[in-house]
Design an enzyme around this catalytic site. Structure first.
Site, PDB file in Angstrom:
ATOM      1  N   PRO A   1       0.874  -1.065   0.081  1.00 37.41           N
ATOM      2  CA  PRO A   1      -0.084  -0.113   0.004  1.00 37.41           C
ATOM      3  C   PRO A   1       0.975   1.120   0.151  1.00 37.41           C
ATOM      4  O   PRO A   1       1.432   1.476   1.056  1.00 37.41           O
ATOM      5  CB  PRO A   1      -0.653  -0.289   1.460  1.00 37.41           C
ATOM      6  CG  PRO A   1      -0.232  -0.967   2.093  1.00 37.41           C
ATOM      7  CD  PRO A   1       1.048  -1.934   1.225  1.00 37.41           C
TER       8      PRO A   1
ATOM      9  N   CYS B   1       4.134   3.192   8.685  1.00 33.58           N
ATOM     10  CA  CYS B   1       4.410   4.558   7.932  1.00 33.58           C
ATOM     11  C   CYS B   1       5.138   5.331   8.874  1.00 33.58           C
ATOM     12  O   CYS B   1       4.911   5.793   9.889  1.00 33.58           O
ATOM     13  CB  CYS B   1       3.246   5.096   7.697  1.00 33.58           C
ATOM     14  SG  CYS B   1       3.542   6.578   6.782  1.00 33.58           S
TER      15      CYS B   1
END
Length: 330
Positions: A19, A103
């Site tokens: 992603p 992230c």
């Protein structure tokens, strides 16, 4: 033996598309699926955005039948909001839910989401448990080795998240402090895979950019599959090239200029269908140089592509590229 996530059968050694923010949207996923990605994820979606019904977050929930199996990835710093966001995202009909604990970017990590939860494993475990309990779908997690070199705690993370019910774990072989610099270190990923307590699939992520490396690391680190991110941008053929190399030990021919143009055109077409002509053309601009990377004297064409304002103009430039390079390379 097939890799299973819940009741999803991913085949013997799945290749997953990572992603990636502003990259892994449905048009990009379409060309990756065409070229052999076994499972894909949406761009990561803010739990706050979903709860507030923000248009950008909502749009990222769009998934299409041809993409299956597909996971929706969410991130956030508030446990209740993550629970609520999981319920909303589950209604969009994905095959699984994924939580982003990897992230590294400031706007995410410094707000207590993404990789910052590696600094608070108890909270990470509580959040994961809340997400698992909020959906009937299998839940997976993507994370990193730790916050920095002094806190590589992913071994503990893997055990504790498995205990609260996750069905697979993807580990990026860098710490948060490394961002995307340096070399990914998969040795800890191998240790986790070898841990007799770990029963769920473990996927490795970071620096897989060639068929040889994929084959070598598959042998060396013993993971159940691999997640590929940056190497697929503008080069969706990476999936089929790796699979071909696994099966035959031979290299597939590199895509011809005509194949590059065809993939680029498909991506553009899907982009316009999904986002409308204006945004579709504008957002495609970031992909052109990747599709034609390594082609000599391409600068003039690239400048024209990134300033073209409508589909006909782009198609005309692509036709010129095809003509020029097909002759040169023949």
């Amino acid at each position: 033996m097939s890799v299973q996530i819940g009741n999803i059968d991913l085949g013997e050694f799945p290749l997953l598309l990572a992603p990636m923010e502003d990259v892994s949207d449905p048009p990009f996923r379409y060309v990756c699926k065409q070229n052999g990605a076994d499972m894909m994820y949406t761009e990561f979606i803010s739990s706050e955005g979903l709860i507030r019904d923000a248009a950008k977050s909502r749009q990222k929930l769009d998934i299409f039948e041809y993409e299956r199996p597909i996971g929706i990835q969410i991130f956030g710093s508030d446990i209740d909001h993550m629970r609520e966001a999981t319920e909303i995202a589950s209604l969009a009909g994905p095959d699984l839910m994924d939580i982003n604990y990897g992230c590294p970017v400031k706007q995410v990590a410094c707000r207590g989401a993404g990789a910052s939860l590696l600094q608070d494993i108890d909270k990470m475990v509580a959040m994961t448990k809340a997400v698992v309990n909020a959906t009937h779908l299998p839940v997976t997690v993507k994370t990193r080795l730790g916050w920095d070199d002094n806190t590589k705690n992913v071994y503990e993370v893997a055990e504790r998240l498995q205990d609260v019910g996750i069905k697979a774990l993807t580990i990026h072989g860098r710490t948060r402090a490394q961002m995307y610099k340096g070399v990914a270190d998969w040795s800890l990923i191998r240790d986790i895979k070898k841990n007799p307590r770990i029963k769920i699939p473990i996927f490795g992520n970071g620096d897989i950019d060639s068929p040889e490396k994929a084959a070598d690391w598959r042998m060396e680190f013993g993971v159940d599959g691999m997640m590929i991110g940056r190497a697929a941008i503008g080069y969706p053929w990476i999936f089929r090239e790796i699979k071909h190399f696994f099966n035959t030990g031979q290299h597939l021919d590199k895509p011809t200029i005509t194949e590059r143009i065809a993939a680029c055109s498909t991506h553009l077409q899907k982009s316009i269908e999904w986002k409308g002509p204006k945004t579709g053309i504008f957002e495609m601009r970031r992909h052109y140089s990747n599709y034609f990377k390594g082609i000599d004297h391409f600068k003039e064409f690239r400048m024209r592509l990134v300033t073209a304002g409508n589909l006909e103009e782009v198609q005309q430039i692509l036709a010129e590229i095809d003509e020029k390079y097909a002759i040169e390379m023949a």
